[in-house]
Design an enzyme around this catalytic site. Structure first.
Site, mmCIF file in Angstrom:
data_model
loop_
_atom_site.group_PDB
_atom_site.id
_atom_site.type_symbol
_atom_site.label_atom_id
_atom_site.label_comp_id
_atom_site.label_asym_id
_atom_site.label_seq_id
_atom_site.Cartn_x
_atom_site.Cartn_y
_atom_site.Cartn_z
ATOM 1 N N ASP A 259 0.859 -1.182 0.000
ATOM 2 C CA ASP A 259 0.000 0.000 0.000
ATOM 3 C C ASP A 259 0.898 1.236 0.000
ATOM 4 O O ASP A 259 1.421 1.626 1.043
ATOM 5 C CB ASP A 259 -0.908 -0.039 1.238
ATOM 6 C CG ASP A 259 -1.820 1.177 1.348
ATOM 7 O OD1 ASP A 259 -1.756 2.057 0.470
ATOM 8 O OD2 ASP A 259 -2.584 1.252 2.320
ATOM 9 N N ASP A 403 -17.517 4.283 -0.349
ATOM 10 C CA ASP A 403 -16.287 3.860 0.311
ATOM 11 C C ASP A 403 -16.616 3.419 1.745
ATOM 12 O O ASP A 403 -17.786 3.246 2.106
ATOM 13 C CB ASP A 403 -15.279 5.015 0.262
ATOM 14 C CG ASP A 403 -13.835 4.540 0.205
ATOM 15 O OD1 ASP A 403 -13.498 3.614 0.947
ATOM 16 O OD2 ASP A 403 -13.040 5.114 -0.574
ATOM 17 N N ASP A 516 -10.555 -3.478 -1.753
ATOM 18 C CA ASP A 516 -9.435 -2.560 -1.603
ATOM 19 C C ASP A 516 -8.552 -3.026 -0.441
ATOM 20 O O ASP A 516 -8.911 -3.959 0.284
ATOM 21 C CB ASP A 516 -9.975 -1.151 -1.343
ATOM 22 C CG ASP A 516 -8.976 -0.053 -1.625
ATOM 23 O OD1 ASP A 516 -7.814 -0.356 -1.954
ATOM 24 O OD2 ASP A 516 -9.355 1.132 -1.512
ATOM 25 N N ARG A 575 -7.587 -3.631 -5.943
ATOM 26 C CA ARG A 575 -6.317 -2.896 -5.990
ATOM 27 C C ARG A 575 -5.148 -3.888 -6.076
ATOM 28 O O ARG A 575 -4.335 -3.803 -6.979
ATOM 29 C CB ARG A 575 -6.166 -1.979 -4.776
ATOM 30 C CG ARG A 575 -5.029 -0.975 -4.932
ATOM 31 C CD ARG A 575 -5.054 0.082 -3.848
ATOM 32 N NE ARG A 575 -4.688 -0.444 -2.534
ATOM 33 C CZ ARG A 575 -4.591 0.311 -1.446
ATOM 34 N NH1 ARG A 575 -4.866 1.615 -1.502
ATOM 35 N NH2 ARG A 575 -4.243 -0.223 -0.294
ATOM 36 N N ASP A 591 -3.658 5.033 -5.455
ATOM 37 C CA ASP A 591 -3.771 6.351 -4.810
ATOM 38 C C ASP A 591 -2.891 7.385 -5.494
ATOM 39 O O ASP A 591 -1.836 7.787 -4.986
ATOM 40 C CB ASP A 591 -3.388 6.228 -3.332
ATOM 41 C CG ASP A 591 -4.376 5.368 -2.550
ATOM 42 O OD1 ASP A 591 -5.466 5.091 -3.081
ATOM 43 O OD2 ASP A 591 -4.052 4.982 -1.419
ATOM 44 N N HIS A 649 -12.764 9.552 -8.702
ATOM 45 C CA HIS A 649 -12.641 9.173 -7.292
ATOM 46 C C HIS A 649 -11.754 10.184 -6.597
ATOM 47 O O HIS A 649 -10.872 10.781 -7.220
ATOM 48 C CB HIS A 649 -12.051 7.768 -7.172
ATOM 49 C CG HIS A 649 -11.990 7.239 -5.769
ATOM 50 N ND1 HIS A 649 -12.995 7.446 -4.847
ATOM 51 C CD2 HIS A 649 -11.036 6.508 -5.120
ATOM 52 C CE1 HIS A 649 -12.674 6.856 -3.706
ATOM 53 N NE2 HIS A 649 -11.486 6.283 -3.849
#
Length: 919
Positions: A259, A403, A516, A575, A591, A649
């Site tokens: 991440d 979300d 996610d 993701r 992101d 987004h």
């Protein structure tokens, strides 16, 4: 208070700053990477054991020996039934325990083909059709040929490494070695091939985290050379150029799902996905290697740049002029399992890879429309008001997304009863308008005794565990969380069952899902992920399977969505991803940030994913972090309109950025881009169907169709959609023109004709053309020789356009010909698998548009053809004649920009017809 404070500090750290390199390992801080990198080239220690060869109808096996430590390994080389692919497997002959072999990435077990074996004194030749593999005994190497052309070599650089499992020494291997491997310098590691001397071999620390390494050093590595290649590409996911760069003097490219927020650009750092397939391309041929390993992997790239010194040495010594381009794969554990893809064309190599790992399933039509998301829409009223505003401003939109804040305290499969007291009513309001809802389901499970999911996983032993059997506990959005062990079939079944409508009663079968944080993301873990010495089902360590964790969640999600309604096609966004994840889900680039560089890299990244099987790729429109100004916002919507996945987004701390919140000029530009996307939905749908059939990517680099044109090898700011459209978005601030490259077909600089899709202006020359752009202009060109289906009556959602008429756009090549396809079905169910579809082939030749069906038409539809636009005619016809079932009808011809339009043929797409132009 401690939980709240921790999450507050982490959120400030995670989402208020750019990525901190020190939170992620370098190769030097990863003990196995630095060990593999220290193998001396051209001095391979591996050799075939004489007399160990066994030959079979489909494969050969033999023993390999490490000449220094005398450890034995088994080699198996087989040719697959599907031509032009070899598979190489190397494992320990008698390991202390089994070594992990990847499961679930391949769509099915590859079928071996027949071979012929020729034995020589120092080499062995395996022949499969026009292909052959020559195994050199000492030092060990394999050369792969196609039609007698050397295409790929394994271990030509002599960098193979295979650390065998052994008991831990009684005394430390190196007295005084630094405890923390991240502080170890190259001088502190003895430059020998004895891996136990490395201070991180048996235990490794990174920051405050310790990896116990109970099985010690177990890395594997192998190099692959591409003698015909002039460029290497693949191994996503990285925020870098499409063409891979030399890693000489830098870190290798890293494949390790992590991440990474606000990731930096032009970097070899790991990101959310890992797809270990790499291609070498030259003007004469393309080949590839699929490294079938799910552990942390680093890949060194040797390009012409990194070969300069060796080239000089070779020239002076009289040997070959330069070393071939090469890649060195280094993985922490597992076995060597490599598929050699022999091409010879780029599309051949791409199809060979997807023949192993699968293709994206045919999506529902709504999935190809526009998706509106942010973290987070506040409540039911907010969702309904945003949906209504799209209608008020006549902007098409198919899907609203929610979300993590829709949940009851970050507990998935629940709703916040205050913000979303009537989710079924909210969902119905959307579906009544033809729209859909997508909600997020992450893998971290809140450790809360009032939460059924946590209680069930605890009682049934379904969580990932420490080596002593305790459930692993990490930190993520809910605070204290544990993680289902999706490698356990029981855990996957339990998780899948939660999607059933009789369990998740507050959704309908039309609601779809977003997985996610599934790298998995662990806020307090090493490198924001799990400890490597955790244990999964089957007693496999997390280090063995790390890059597969998100993939395994997807398998559960897909099964759950499919089982709740067997006749509706699932839609899942993920993701984290690995080879084969494309069979279950689509991806986005994570992101990103609201800046021009991230807009530019959305193309580069999706191109790299497309050649690695992930055709369904997109980026957060406008950037996830930050606040895009009007120009960037406009240009991102225009670029996104021609990427496969189209979603806006934004982060919870950004300003609201629905299109109507910008000035009217920007709103109109965005509306125009969205409407253009919707006009091409029949083409997108047809391309996805054809991708499912062939495995060819939808979004393609120019070299896919222009492999001899060396200028295309490094172009990654324009791309092809199949071979029909060339797209060069405006991706630089303040641009009033863009340089569009029109590629050459052959060495003589012959090229295709290209037509501007807005004006039908024709471009006939090879090379760069300067194209003027205003704020509305998206430079897109249709290739001469193609026919593209469109729909030009734009409605609020794609689901409402099913019965609307088609326009066929015919762009002629230099010989006055064109052809194309259209795929039609119910746009939602699996009935097409029973033959309920129409797959139509259109052909224009000698001033006649003809139609025939590929297979028998089975799907009944009232959709009709309202117009045929033809560009590239030398003269304007006086009229046209429609002939259906032997009956003729005169049709009107109208000038249309630099083309002509045949008005209202009025025939359905189920009918066989032809239209003749009259001059």
């Amino acid at each position: 208070m401690r939980l709240a404070a921790f999450l507050l500090i982490f959120c400030i750290f995670k989402y208020a700053n750019s990525v901190d390199h020190t939170n992620f390992k370098t190769c030097e801080q990863s003990s196995f990477c630095r060990r593999c990198r220290k193998v001396t080239p051209d001095q391979s220690k591996f050799a075939l054991v004489p007399g160990s060869l066994n030959t079979y109808s489909d494969s050969v096996t033999a023993d390999l020996i490490h000449k220094d430590n005398k450890h034995l390994f088994t080699l198996k080389l087989e040719a697959l039934e599907q031509s032009d692919i070899f598979r190489l497997l190397i494992d320990e002959k008698t390991p202390l325990k089994p070594r992990y072999k990847v499961e679930h990435a391949l769509k099915s077990a590859p079928k071996p083909g027949s071979i012929k074996v020729l034995e020589g004194d120092a080499e062995l030749t395996i022949i499969s059709g026009p292909n052959k593999a020559i195994i050199i005994a000492d030092p060990f190497r394999i050369d792969f040929y196609q039609n007698d052309v050397l295409t790929v070599s394994a271990n030509a650089k002599g960098l193979m490494n295979f650390e065998y499992l052994r008991p831990k020494p009684q005394q430390p291997a190196a007295e005084g070695a630094p405890e923390n491997a991240e502080n170890a310098s190259a001088n502190e590691v003895q430059n020998t091939n004895d891996e136990i001397n490395d201070p991180g071999a048996w235990e490794e620390n990174f920051k405050s985290h310790q990896d116990s390494k109970p099985y010690g050093p177990e890395a594997i590595a192998l190099d692959f050379s591409f003698p015909q290649a002039e460029v290497l590409f693949g191994i996503p996911e990285h925020a870098d150029t499409f063409a891979l760069k030399s890693t000489s003097g830098t870190d290798p490219y890293r494949l390790y799902n992590v991440d990474v927020f606000e990731y930096i650009l032009d970097s070899k750092m790991a990101l959310y996905g890992s797809v270990p397939v790499l291609y070498g391309h030259g003007a004469q041929r393309t080949a590839g290697v699929f490294w079938h390993n799910a552990a942390e992997t680093w890949v060194d790239i040797y390009t012409a740049e990194s070969n300069v010194v060796s080239s000089i040495v070779n020239f002076v010594s009289g040997s070959r002029k330069s070393d071939p381009l090469a890649a060195h794969f280094m993985s922490e554990s597992g076995v060597i399992d490599a598929f050699i893809l022999l091409g010879p064309t780029p599309l051949d190599a791409f199809k060979q890879y997807t023949s192993l790992t699968g293709t994206a399933p045919l999506p529902q039509m709504f999935a190809l429309g526009y998706h509106q998301c942010r973290w987070n829409y506040n409540d039911e009223r907010d969702v309904e008001e945003v949906s209504a505003k799209f209608d008020e401003y006549d902007i098409p939109m198919d899907t609203m997304w929610l979300d993590i804040e829709y949940t009851d305290g970050k507990k998935y499969f629940t709703w916040d009863q205050f913000k979303f007291p009537n989710p079924l009513g909210m969902i119905k309001n959307l579906t009544d308008l033809g729209r859909h809802l997508v909600i997020i389901i992450d893998p971290h499970i809140k450790r809360d005794s009032s939460y059924f999911f946590h209680n069930d996983c605890t009682e049934q032993g379904l969580y990932v565990k420490h080596s002593d059997g305790r459930d692993y506990e990490g930190w993520c959005w809910p605070g204290s969380a544990s993680y289902p062990d999706f490698f356990n079939p029981a855990a996957r079944e339990y998780y899948a069952n939660q999607y059933a409508l009789w369990n998740f009663k507050t959704v309908t079968a039309d609601v779809m899902f977003w997985n996610d944080m599934n790298e998995p993301s662990v806020f307090n873990g090493p490198e924001v992920t799990m400890l490597k010495d955790l244990v999964h089902y089957g007693n496999w360590e997390h280090r063995d399977v790390h890059n597969l964790y998100g993939h395994m969640q997807l398998m559960g999600t897909f099964d759950g969505v499919l089982q709740r309604d067997f006749n509706q096609r699932p839609f899942i966004l993920t993701r984290a991803h690995f080879a084969g994840s494309q069979r279950y889900a689509l991806i986005w680039t994570g992101d990103n940030m609201a800046d021009w560089g991230h807009l530019q890299h959305s193309i580069k990244m999706c191109l790299s994913e497309a050649v690695a099987g992930f055709s369904f790729c997109g980026a957060d429109i406008g950037g996830f972090f930050g606040n895009p100004d009007a120009e960037l916002f406009e240009r991102w919507y225009q670029t996104g309109a021609f990427l496969p996945f189209y979603r806006g987004h934004a982060h919870i701390d950004t300003k609201r950025r629905e299109p109507w919140l910008y000035p009217e000029k920007t709103r109109l530009v965005v509306r125009d881009a969205l409407r253009k996307r919707y006009s091409y939905l029949p083409l997108w749908y047809t391309m996805f169907y054809e991708h499912r059939l062939t495995g060819e990517p939808i979004m393609r680099p120019l070299l896919a169709h222009y492999p001899k044109d060396k200028e295309t090898f490094t172009i990654d700011d324009e791309f092809l959609l199949q071979n029909r459209l060339l797209v060069r978005p405006v991706i630089h601030q303040g641009a009033t023109k863009v340089n569009v490259y029109f590629p050459a077909i052959d060495d003589k600089k012959n090229g295709d004709l290209w037509y501007d899709v807005d004006t039908f202006k024709k471009y006939a020359n090879v090379g760069y053309e300067s194209i003027a752009v205003d704020s509305y202009k998206i430079p897109v060109f249709q290739r001469g020789g193609t026919i593209i289906p469109k729909k030009e009556r734009i409605r609020r959602a794609a689901t409402l356009m099913k019965k609307d008429p088609y326009t066929l756009v015919v762009c002629l090549n230099r010989t006055g010909k064109a052809d194309g396809t259209l795929y039609v079905d119910d746009e939602k169910t699996h009935n097409y698998r029973n033959g309920e579809f129409n797959y139509i082939h259109y052909k224009f030749e000698n001033n006649l548009l003809d139609v025939d069906f590929i297979g028998k038409p089975q799907f009944k539809t009232v959709a009709w053809i309202e117009r045929v636009v033809i560009a590239g005619l030398e003269r304007v016809p006086k009229s046209a004649t429609l002939i259906v079932d032997g009956i003729s009808k005169e049709l009107e011809i109208l000038p249309f920009s630099e083309a002509v339009a045949v008005r209202k043929p009025g025939i359905t797409v189920q009918q066989v017809f032809n239209i003749r132009l009259n001059f």
